[in-house]
Design an enzyme around this catalytic site. Structure first.
Site, PDB file in Angstrom:
ATOM      1  N   GLN A   1       0.803  -1.219   0.000  1.00  0.00           N
ATOM      2  CA  GLN A   1       0.000   0.000   0.000  1.00  0.00           C
ATOM      3  C   GLN A   1       0.840   1.276   0.000  1.00  0.00           C
ATOM      4  O   GLN A   1       0.340   2.338  -0.356  1.00  0.00           O
ATOM      5  CB  GLN A   1      -0.950  -0.033   1.209  1.00  0.00           C
ATOM      6  CG  GLN A   1      -1.944  -1.185   1.087  1.00  0.00           C
ATOM      7  CD  GLN A   1      -2.890  -1.295   2.266  1.00  0.00           C
ATOM      8  OE1 GLN A   1      -2.619  -2.029   3.191  1.00  0.00           O
ATOM      9  NE2 GLN A   1      -3.986  -0.559   2.240  1.00  0.00           N
TER      10      GLN A   1
ATOM     11  N   HIS B   1       0.811  -9.668   4.463  1.00  0.00           N
ATOM     12  CA  HIS B   1      -0.331  -8.733   4.485  1.00  0.00           C
ATOM     13  C   HIS B   1      -0.989  -8.758   3.103  1.00  0.00           C
ATOM     14  O   HIS B   1      -0.737  -7.885   2.265  1.00  0.00           O
ATOM     15  CB  HIS B   1       0.167  -7.335   4.867  1.00  0.00           C
ATOM     16  CG  HIS B   1      -0.928  -6.384   5.263  1.00  0.00           C
ATOM     17  ND1 HIS B   1      -0.937  -5.694   6.455  1.00  0.00           N
ATOM     18  CD2 HIS B   1      -2.057  -5.993   4.631  1.00  0.00           C
ATOM     19  CE1 HIS B   1      -2.017  -4.940   6.528  1.00  0.00           C
ATOM     20  NE2 HIS B   1      -2.711  -5.085   5.427  1.00  0.00           N
TER      21      HIS B   1
ATOM     22  N   ASN C   1      -1.665 -10.862   8.551  1.00  0.00           N
ATOM     23  CA  ASN C   1      -2.704  -9.856   8.742  1.00  0.00           C
ATOM     24  C   ASN C   1      -4.073 -10.403   8.355  1.00  0.00           C
ATOM     25  O   ASN C   1      -4.253 -10.927   7.254  1.00  0.00           O
ATOM     26  CB  ASN C   1      -2.401  -8.640   7.855  1.00  0.00           C
ATOM     27  CG  ASN C   1      -3.425  -7.534   8.047  1.00  0.00           C
ATOM     28  OD1 ASN C   1      -3.530  -6.963   9.125  1.00  0.00           O
ATOM     29  ND2 ASN C   1      -4.210  -7.252   7.012  1.00  0.00           N
ATOM     30  N   GLU C   2      -5.022 -10.290   9.248  1.00  0.00           N
ATOM     31  CA  GLU C   2      -6.435 -10.560   8.983  1.00  0.00           C
ATOM     32  C   GLU C   2      -6.688 -11.808   8.133  1.00  0.00           C
ATOM     33  O   GLU C   2      -7.226 -11.711   7.016  1.00  0.00           O
ATOM     34  CB  GLU C   2      -7.070  -9.349   8.295  1.00  0.00           C
ATOM     35  CG  GLU C   2      -6.977  -8.092   9.107  1.00  0.00           C
ATOM     36  CD  GLU C   2      -7.754  -6.923   8.498  1.00  0.00           C
ATOM     37  OE1 GLU C   2      -8.141  -6.999   7.314  1.00  0.00           O
ATOM     38  OE2 GLU C   2      -7.974  -5.941   9.208  1.00  0.00           O
TER      39      GLU C   2
HETATM   40  C1  FCB Z   1      -7.660  -3.492   6.839  1.00  0.00           C
HETATM   41  C2  FCB Z   1      -6.386  -3.877   6.115  1.00  0.00           C
HETATM   42  C3  FCB Z   1      -5.529  -2.693   5.754  1.00  0.00           C
HETATM   43  C4  FCB Z   1      -6.354  -1.530   5.250  1.00  0.00           C
HETATM   44  C5  FCB Z   1      -7.487  -1.222   6.203  1.00  0.00           C
HETATM   45  C6  FCB Z   1      -8.346  -0.054   5.782  1.00  0.00           C
HETATM   46  O1  FCB Z   1      -8.608  -4.510   6.711  1.00  0.00           O
HETATM   47  O2  FCB Z   1      -5.617  -4.736   6.915  1.00  0.00           O
HETATM   48  O3  FCB Z   1      -4.585  -3.112   4.798  1.00  0.00           O
HETATM   49  O4  FCB Z   1      -6.795  -1.781   3.977  1.00  0.00           O
HETATM   50  O5  FCB Z   1      -8.299  -2.358   6.344  1.00  0.00           O
END
Ligand code: FCB
Length: 441
Positions: free
Chosen positions: A21, A117, A161-162
């Site tokens: 990003q 990520h 991440n997530e």
């Molecule tokens: C999260 C992501 C991050 C960004 C935010 C707004 O879900 O981890 O990369 O896009 O949202």
């Protein structure tokens, strides 16, 4: 001045970013390939040059972060740059990351490094990415390489991440590459990410006993739209189970319950030194017989609530408090690894900061072991499918000149970070209408 919400000594005042990003000049990844296809990214922008960190402009942003009084920053590494072909390491890319991490250290900013990520090398995607069990060893090998190379500069590691958002967006809803819509693949992707996390957790600790390793979990609040309806309550619980709980319990007890395929993975039990919470919003849920594919739960934002930009969720600070309280039972240090708001003219962000920090403070007062907050994001950046049409930064980025300018919310976050507190005086200067809520007289 008597009215203050004071945060504990040593609290991490940070911001969060991710390689794809902000860096520009991306490696050979599925995202970069996908962005080239017409119509994929809302505003036609791409992840190059983004904030141009790879070309060196991280220096300006880190200087701004320091001037804002930040002592922490979460960033990620681009797997495809570091391992451009399977098993081949790019030493120059690793050296570059060392420069970036050293630049943070020199400014007194502690890095938290995320190893994965959302973005992957194309060679890995060609093997099926996270749907293929082989990815577990690939990820462990990659994590080992990064820790061997950069471990003297970092001891706070976020493996993935997530995992739930990635599985849902890329394999269930088909919004993101590789645009699959297949429930079983989505569950496989969740399972493999959790197992990979566990193996990476063990390897990182073998290499670096002092390391503190965790995951960034995206949790949402799911509330029954009609609280008196048993069916709505059931539907909300199902959504919560699948999206939140499925990810939360395996790193605690090692068990991959339904729908993750069953079985216990010994390495997964007690595999986090801290819990990372990414919090953005809540969904209301209604039972809907016509939606078997969504497990009879229709999700939508609370009508009439506070929004920033069209299409994004409700602004709901109480959700942060509720989720932090929920995490308290795990008895681990907690970091808010992301929270933030897309707000292109920065009109809502100052208030968002006050209300969400107040929610975090309330949790702290209740004994929640919250150690820090990484606000998403330091600077406006490439917001995946939204491109630059959704701005999350405390620093504004001019897309023509690439000039940076601290926004009003950035100044405010700076004041709060430097003071380690929210004061009534700040509220007066930035968002008068919130004062009565935070400090009722
Ligand atoms: C999260 C992501 C991050 C960004 C935010 C707004 O879900 O981890 O990369 O896009 O949202």
């Amino acid at each position: 001045m008597t009215e203050r919400l004071v945060f504990p000594e040593g609290f991490r005042w940070g911001t969060a970013t991710a390689a794809h990003q902000v860096e520009g000049s991306p490696g050979d990844t599925e995202w970069w390939a996908w962005e080239q296809l017409p119509g994929k990214v809302r505003d036609g922008t791409r992840a190059h040059p983004a904030c141009d960190w790879w070309a060196g402009r991280y220096v300006e942003d880190f200087d701004l972060a320091r001037s804002m009084g930040q002592n922490a920053l979460r960033l990620s590494v681009d797997w495809a740059r570091i391992e451009p072909r399977e098993g081949e390491w790019d030493d120059q890319a690793l050296a570059r990351y060392r420069e970036i991490l050293s630049a943070l250290r020199q400014r007194g900013i502690e890095p938290m490094v995320t190893l994965s990520h959302f973005v992957h090398p194309q060679w890995l995607m060609a093997k099926g990415g996270w749907t293929n069990e082989a990815v577990v060893r690939c990820f462990e090998r990659f994590a080992t390489k990064v820790v061997e190379t950069c471990g003297d500069l970092v001891d706070l590691w976020c493996t993935i991440n997530e995992p739930n958002v990635y599985a849902v967006y890329s394999y269930l809803l088909g919004y993101w590459p590789p645009e699959k819509q297949d429930l079983l693949s989505a569950f496989r992707v969740m399972r493999h990410q959790l197992v990979a996390h566990a193996f990476a957790y063990r390897s990182i600790h073998r290499l670096q006993p002092r390391a503190r390793v965790g995951l960034a979990q995206h949790l949402r609040v799911f509330d029954a739209f009609k609280p008196n309806s048993a069916l709505d309550r059931w539907a909300a619980q199902v959504q919560d189970r699948l999206f939140n709980e499925t990810m939360l319990s395996p790193p605690v007890d090692g068990v991959l319950r339904f729908p993750l395929g069953g079985g216990k993975v010994a390495e997964l039990a007690d595999s986090q030194d801290w819990i990372g919470l990414n919090y953005y919003s809540r969904d209301m849920v209604s039972f809907d017989i016509a939606q078997p594919g969504l497990l009879f739960g229709r999700r939508f934002s609370m009508p009439g609530s506070d929004f920033s930009i069209e299409g994004w969720g409700e602004i709901y600070p109480d959700g942060l408090y509720r989720l932090l309280k929920r995490l308290q039972r795990y008895d681990k240090p907690i970091y808010i690894t992301e929270t933030g708001v897309p707000d292109n003219d920065d009109s809502k962000r100052p208030r968002f900061l006050f209300t969400h920090l107040a929610a975090a403070h309330r949790a702290l007062s209740d004994g929640v072991p919250l150690k820090g907050l990484y606000f998403w994001s330091l600077i406006d950046n490439f917001e995946w499918k939204e491109g630059f049409s959704a701005r999350f930064g405390l620093i504004g980025l001019d897309l023509q000149t690439r000039q940076r300018a601290l926004k009003r919310s950035g100044q405010l976050y700076g004041e709060i970070s430097r003071a380690g507190a929210i004061t009534a005086d700040m509220l007066e200067r930035y968002a008068l209408e919130v004062k009565a809520t935070l400090f009722p007289s």
